[in-house]
Design a protein around this motif. Structure first.
Motif, PDB file in Angstrom:
ATOM      1  N   ALA A  67       0.839  -1.189   0.000  1.00 36.93           N
ATOM      2  CA  ALA A  67       0.000   0.000   0.000  1.00 36.93           C
ATOM      3  C   ALA A  67       0.881   1.248   0.000  1.00 36.93           C
ATOM      4  CB  ALA A  67      -0.908   0.001   1.227  1.00 36.93           C
ATOM      5  N   TRP A  68       0.367   2.298  -0.601  1.00 39.75           N
ATOM      6  CA  TRP A  68       1.112   3.545  -0.618  1.00 39.75           C
ATOM      7  C   TRP A  68       1.220   4.083   0.795  1.00 39.75           C
ATOM      8  CZ3 TRP A  68       3.588   5.134  -4.815  1.00 39.75           C
ATOM      9  CH2 TRP A  68       3.185   4.629  -6.050  1.00 39.75           C
ATOM     10  N   TYR A 113      -0.400   9.964   3.859  1.00 42.31           N
ATOM     11  CA  TYR A 113       0.004  11.364   3.738  1.00 42.31           C
ATOM     12  C   TYR A 113       0.665  11.807   5.032  1.00 42.31           C
ATOM     13  CZ  TYR A 113      -2.744  11.775  -0.515  1.00 42.31           C
ATOM     14  OH  TYR A 113      -3.224  11.615  -1.770  1.00 42.31           O
TER      15      TYR A 113
END
Length: 119
Positions: A95-96, A99
């Motif tokens: 997964a990225w 933020y």
């Protein structure tokens, strides 16, 4: 009698055309003349297209019982390749990363200067 009626209609059309032409402005007359010459210029091209279409319509359609031949008179051969094997799925990527956390809010005490206002 019929010729007199036709002659009268032509005379009436010419007289109405002359009256309208005398009352038109120069710009409006230029538009009318431009449209007239544009239509006259398109006639040769339209006749050429009509001649080509008539020539194509006069050609005999191929007989459905006869096999159609290719360029050199040989029958056309259509080669259909079998379907490709299923491609492997892409590996599952991690997964990225999330933020970055939100920075602190701007200070609440902003000051504005209004131009032309007395201080």
């Amino acid at each position: 009698m019929e010729n007199m009626l036709k002659l009268g209609m032509v005379g009436f059309a010419i007289s109405v055309g002359v009256v309208v032409a005398y009352r038109m402005s120069t710009e409006a007359m230029a538009v009318v003349v431009g449209v007239l010459f544009g239509v006259l210029a398109s006639i040769p091209g339209s006749l050429l297209v009509l001649a080509v279409l008539r020539r194509q319509a006069g050609a005999q359609p191929p007989d459905p019982g006869q096999p159609q031949s290719g360029r050199n008179g040989y029958p056309q051969v259509v080669v259909i390749q079998p379907g490709a094997p299923s491609q492997p799925q892409w590996p599952q990527l991690p997964a990225w990363p999330a933020y970055p956390p939100v920075m602190e809010a701007a200070p609440q005490g902003r000051s504005y200067t209004i131009i032309g206002d007395e201080d």
